[in-house]
Design an enzyme around this catalytic site. Sequence first.
Site, PDB file in Angstrom:
ATOM      1  N   ARG A 252      26.372  73.385 -10.964  1.00  0.00           N
ATOM      2  CA  ARG A 252      27.791  73.066 -10.802  1.00  0.00           C
ATOM      3  C   ARG A 252      28.567  73.764 -11.911  1.00  0.00           C
ATOM      4  NH1 ARG A 252      29.581  66.982 -11.629  1.00  0.00           N
ATOM      5  NH2 ARG A 252      29.265  67.641 -13.787  1.00  0.00           N
TER       6      ARG A 252
ATOM      7  N   ARG B 250      35.414  55.062 -14.968  1.00  0.00           N
ATOM      8  CA  ARG B 250      33.962  55.265 -14.892  1.00  0.00           C
ATOM      9  C   ARG B 250      33.191  54.562 -15.996  1.00  0.00           C
ATOM     10  NH1 ARG B 250      32.154  61.008 -12.791  1.00  0.00           N
ATOM     11  NH2 ARG B 250      30.333  60.285 -13.914  1.00  0.00           N
TER      12      ARG B 250
ATOM     13  N   ASN C 113      30.105  59.176  -7.921  1.00  0.00           N
ATOM     14  CA  ASN C 113      30.615  58.580  -9.167  1.00  0.00           C
ATOM     15  C   ASN C 113      32.140  58.672  -9.229  1.00  0.00           C
ATOM     16  OD1 ASN C 113      27.933  58.311  -9.839  1.00  0.00           O
ATOM     17  ND2 ASN C 113      27.885  60.200 -11.021  1.00  0.00           N
TER      18      ASN C 113
ATOM     19  N   CYS D 119      24.840  63.515  -4.576  1.00  0.00           N
ATOM     20  CA  CYS D 119      24.329  63.726  -5.935  1.00  0.00           C
ATOM     21  C   CYS D 119      24.844  62.702  -6.942  1.00  0.00           C
ATOM     22  CB  CYS D 119      24.665  65.139  -6.422  1.00  0.00           C
ATOM     23  SG  CYS D 119      26.437  65.433  -6.597  1.00  0.00           S
TER      24      CYS D 119
ATOM     25  N   HIS E  23      28.953  59.210 -18.572  1.00  0.00           N
ATOM     26  CA  HIS E  23      27.951  60.264 -18.740  1.00  0.00           C
ATOM     27  C   HIS E  23      26.834  59.896 -19.711  1.00  0.00           C
ATOM     28  CE1 HIS E  23      31.013  62.394 -16.481  1.00  0.00           C
ATOM     29  NE2 HIS E  23      29.953  62.974 -15.959  1.00  0.00           N
TER      30      HIS E  23
HETATM   31  C1  PEP Z   1      29.932  62.452  -9.346  1.00  0.00           C
HETATM   32  O1  PEP Z   1      31.107  62.355  -9.699  1.00  0.00           O
HETATM   33  O2  PEP Z   1      29.391  61.697  -8.523  1.00  0.00           O
HETATM   34  C2  PEP Z   1      29.078  63.516  -9.917  1.00  0.00           C
HETATM   35  C3  PEP Z   1      27.903  63.765  -9.405  1.00  0.00           C
HETATM   36  O3  PEP Z   1      29.505  64.220 -10.992  1.00  0.00           O
HETATM   37  P1  PEP Z   1      29.702  63.669 -12.495  1.00  0.00           P
HETATM   38  O4  PEP Z   1      28.970  62.365 -12.588  1.00  0.00           O
HETATM   39  O5  PEP Z   1      29.168  64.703 -13.405  1.00  0.00           O
HETATM   40  O6  PEP Z   1      31.188  63.545 -12.590  1.00  0.00           O
HETATM   41 MG    MG Z   2      32.083  63.963 -10.715  1.00  0.00          MG
END
Ligand code: PEP
Ligand code: MG
Length: 502
Positions: free
Chosen positions: A304, A414, A403, A448, A178
């Site tokens: 969201r 991640r 993601n 997204c 993030h």
């Molecule tokens: C994702 O997981 O692709 C997403 C858009 O949400 P986040 O990155 O906030 O987990």
């Molecule tokens: Mg996500």
Amino acid sequence: MTWNGIGIGEGVAVGPVRWMPLPASTPRAVQGDAASRVAAAVDAVAEELRRRVAMARGPGRGIVEAGAAMARDPMLRAEIDAHLAAGAEAGEAVTRAVHAIAERLAAAGPPAADRVTDLLDVGRRLVARVRGVDLPTLPDSDAPYILLADDLAPADAVLLDPSRVLGLVCARGGYTGHTAIIARARGIPAVLGVGPIDARDGEMLRVDAAAATVARDAGPATAPRTIPHRGPAALADGTPLPVLANAGGADEVVVAVAQGAEGVGLFRSELLWLEAGTAPARTEQAAAYAAVLHAAGGRPVVIRTWDPSEDKPLAFLPAGVRGPRADERLLREQLAALADAQSQGDLHVMAPMVRDAAEAAWFADLARSVGIRSVGVVVELPSLAREISLLEHVVDFVSVGTNDLTAQVLGVVRTRSRATDAGDPRVLELAFRAIRDARAAGLQVSVCGEAASDPRLAVLFAGMGATSLSVAPPARAAVHAALAAVTAQQARTAAESAIAHR
Ligand code: PEP
Ligand code: MG
């Protein structure tokens, strides 16, 4: 000496290094009643900012000056006093007052809306003072710098100000963490995951995000590449494919829309409450969501519901439980607050981390029962991606979150992920399947995750049948240009060949 890592964004930044100071300390004991603590905090914050005005040079000076004036603004003080009189705790009173005023500023549009970020910063400083905690401090420098950190929590990253922080280098971190998402959204060139780095404070570094390198002995800076492109996005044959923005604050929405975003395809609501010690009240939430809708000026906004995760926990939700399951009572409260704000714009609400069609139906019922009109889910768990055809008449839309989907499919963490991971045929095949099944079920489907911000992958998602994309604002122009260069048929062929070698 050159360090290699994971590049975030496109630009090149050159400047002196400032190391991130050590983490904030634990709360100190605070004395006095709420009103006297607020008065002392106002004095202290105004003084702190006034001292910085004396040190500031160039355009930054005006910003700090405005902040110092804001701390003493009688309208802010009156609003705080009203909340105190109604029985709010000191920090809560400040937060509510700041949010109410921020909402009014955002609603007024630029230039008043441009002050929202400064007001929120003043608010954070005041809340920290009345509660006796130190803010997670970025280096106290008025000259622009390259920020160096071992790791940077998203709660610190949300404080990054692109007019001060030229570039970001972290020993740890990955492409879809993030912190990376926030740096990308703010257009700050970053290189993460470089490992141990022995640069000293003040030393000149060159951060090249596209090359994913950090080097000593910097040469002259190169301007970040920008591709001007305005108007609605479309493929070469005229097929419209709206490109919306990902955002985490009303101020980011104002900027994204000003740069041409056709709306907000993913608003990460948890980013509003990273610093909240207790669950925000329904009225406070409704004001914050209304400010986001106002900032989008009538364009669609997909908010969201909060998605606490390991790297961005929320103090008022249990750790280790993601998605709508974290706390049903608080989720209901959040949905009610979103419904309260609904009349202020074109609101759509979606839940993250939904496991299957049954859970999607549960969420949709809950959201509709409080009055939300447009309900969707993020497709980011493989178990849901395989059940999209069951969502016909259950939800209004879905949005593919590449993601988490990538992390789940490939088994990567991640904060260690790389840009190329989402292009893996195993991930693309599942995304293709979800998009195809969503279209067959008559649903709108967006992508997204950060992969949609990669022009090459954006073309593939168009070819798979996505009806919109939501991207990091600085990526919008490049995605626009890539889409304009292919017909729907060419994009389809590219998508099919990308998964052909499975
Ligand atoms: C994702 O997981 O692709 C997403 C858009 O949400 P986040 O990155 O906030 O987990
Ligand atoms: Mg996500």
